[in-house]
Enzyme design. Structure first.
Site, short mmCIF file in Angstrom:
data_model
loop_
_atom_site.label_atom_id
_atom_site.label_comp_id
_atom_site.label_asym_id
_atom_site.label_seq_id
_atom_site.Cartn_x
_atom_site.Cartn_y
_atom_site.Cartn_z
N ASP A 15 -5.42 7.78 -2.71
CA ASP A 15 -5.51 6.32 -2.51
C ASP A 15 -6.65 5.81 -3.37
O ASP A 15 -7.77 6.33 -3.29
CB ASP A 15 -5.82 5.98 -1.05
N ASP A 134 5.09 0.21 8.07
CA ASP A 134 3.72 0.42 8.57
C ASP A 134 3.61 -0.29 9.90
O ASP A 134 3.75 -1.52 9.94
CB ASP A 134 2.71 -0.12 7.56
O1 LIG Z 1 0.52 2.87 1.15
C1 LIG Z 1 0.10 1.70 1.13
O2 LIG Z 1 0.68 0.80 0.49
C2 LIG Z 1 -1.15 1.32 1.90
C3 LIG Z 1 -1.50 -0.01 2.00
C4 LIG Z 1 -2.67 -0.36 2.71
C5 LIG Z 1 -3.46 0.61 3.31
C6 LIG Z 1 -3.11 1.95 3.22
C7 LIG Z 1 -1.96 2.31 2.51
N1 LIG Z 1 -1.57 3.62 2.39
C8 LIG Z 1 -2.32 4.70 2.94
C9 LIG Z 1 -1.60 5.96 2.84
O3 LIG Z 1 -0.48 6.09 2.39
C10 LIG Z 1 -2.36 7.17 3.33
O4 LIG Z 1 -2.72 7.88 2.18
C11 LIG Z 1 -1.54 8.04 4.22
O5 LIG Z 1 -1.11 7.28 5.31
C12 LIG Z 1 -2.32 9.29 4.67
O6 LIG Z 1 -2.90 9.16 5.95
P1 LIG Z 1 -3.90 10.27 6.53
O7 LIG Z 1 -3.25 11.62 6.34
O8 LIG Z 1 -4.07 9.94 7.99
O9 LIG Z 1 -5.19 10.14 5.76
#
Ligand SMILES: O=C(O)c1ccccc1NCC(=O)[C@H](O)[C@H](O)COP(=O)(O)O
EC number: 5.3.1.16
Length: 245
Positions: A15, A134
Site C-alpha cells: 500500500d 469494503d
Molecule cells: O484497496 C483499497 O483501495 C484501499 C482503499 C483505502 C484504504 C485501504 C485500501 N486497501 C488496503 C488493503 O488492500 C490492505 O492492504 C489489505 O486489506 C491488507 O490488510 P491487512 O492484512 O489486515 O494488513
C-alpha cells in the site's frame, strides 16, 4: 475439484502513501506506519515466491493526490501478476491502471457511486475488473472507506447481474489489526454469489490462512496479506507452504 483447485492464492500487499510502502489500521488516513520503498517491498515478495502482488495507491483512494508514476514503475517491474487498487474511478484513472500491465484492477468507490460506468467497464474489460466490497457490518464504504455506500448484498446482486467476475471483500474493522479475518462475512458473501472472492483484512497467523483456505470450496479464491508480513508474524515462504496443499 482437483488438489490445485483447492489452493488458496496469496496476494502480499504493498500500500503506497506519499511514495512510501505503509500499513494502515482500519484503513484510516493518518494511522500509517512506513516500511520504506514500495519497489523494494514488491521485489521482496516476488523473490519470496509470490504469484500475485496487491498494489494500492492510498493517496488516490483518499483523494490526497496519487502515486501514479511510482505505482506504474512497481507494476511494470513485476514478473508476477498484479492486482491494482485505489482511486480507479473514471476513464482516465482506469486507462492509467490498465496501461501499467496490471492483470486486474480493483474498483471500489465507483462501484457504489457510478454504477453505470462500472457496468460499462465490466462489459468492456471482463475479468480484468474486480470490485472491492469494503464493509462495516453489512454496509459498504467508499471514498477511502470514509463514506457509507449502501447495502452489501443489494450491491452484490446488482454487480452479479452486470457480470462482475470477482469480488475483493474487506472487513474494515479487521483491516490492519492482526485480529484474524472475518470468516463469517466471507462465508456469507460466498453464499450470496457464485463469483470468486478474494479475502482481505486481518490475517494474523498461518492458522488464519489455513482457515481461509478451508473456504476455497465455497468460492474463496485468494487472500490478501499485509500487516502480518510486515510485522514478521510469518514469512511469505511459510504462508505459501501453509496454503499449498
Ligand atoms: O484497496 C483499497 O483501495 C484501499 C482503499 C483505502 C484504504 C485501504 C485500501 N486497501 C488496503 C488493503 O488492500 C490492505 O492492504 C489489505 O486489506 C491488507 O490488510 P491487512 O492484512 O489486515 O494488513
Amino acid at each position: 475439484m482437483t488438489a490445485s483447485q483447492h489452493k488458496l492464492e496469496l496476494l502480499p500487499a504493498v500500500d503506497v502513501r506519499d511514495g512510501q510502502a505503509v500499513r494502515l489500521v482500519h484503513g484510516e488516513s493518518g494511522s500509517e506506519t512506513s516500511y520504506g520503498s514500495p519497489l523494494e517491498a514488491a521485489l521482496a515478495w516476488q523473490r519470496a515466491g509470490a504469484e500475485w502482488l496487491h498494489l494500492v495507491d492510498l493517496d488516490a483512494a483518499f483523494g490526497t493526490g496519487d502515486n501514479r508514476a511510482l505505482i506504474s514503475e512497481v507494476a511494470r517491474a513485476m514478473d508476477i501478476k498484479v492486482e491494482l487498487s485505489g482511486g480507479i474511478r473514471d476513464d482516465d484513472s482506469l486507462a492509467a491502471a490498465l496501461a501499467t500491465g496490471a492483470t486486474r484492477v480493483n474498483i471500489g468507490t465507483a462501484a457504489l457511486e457510478d454504477p453505470e460506468w462500472v457496468a460499462k467497464i465490466i462489459a468492456e474489460h471482463g475479468d480484468q475488473i474486480a470490485v472491492g466490497l469494503d464493509v462495516r457490518g453489512t454496509t459498504l464504504r467508499g471514498r477511502g472507506w470514509t463514506r457509507d455506500g449502501g447495502d452489501l448484498y443489494e450491491t452484490l446482486a446488482r454487480l452479479d447481474k452486470e457480470g462482475c467476475s470477482r469480488y475483493v471483500v474487506t472487513d474494515i474493522a479487521k483491516d490492519g489489526t492482526l485480529q484474524g479475518p472475518n470468516l463469517e462475512l466471507l462465508r456469507n458473501v460466498c453464499a450470496a454469489t457464485d463469483r470468486p472472492v478474494v479475502a482481505s483484512g486481518g490475517v494474523s497467523s498461518l492458522d488464519d490462512l489455513r482457515a481461509i483456505a478451508e473456504l476455497v470450496p465455497l468460492g474463496v479464491e485468494g487472500s490478501i496479506v499485509g500487516k502480518a508480513l510486515y510485522a514478521k508474524a510469518f514469512t511469505l515462504e511459510e504462508a505459501l507452504a501453509a496454503v499449498s496443499s
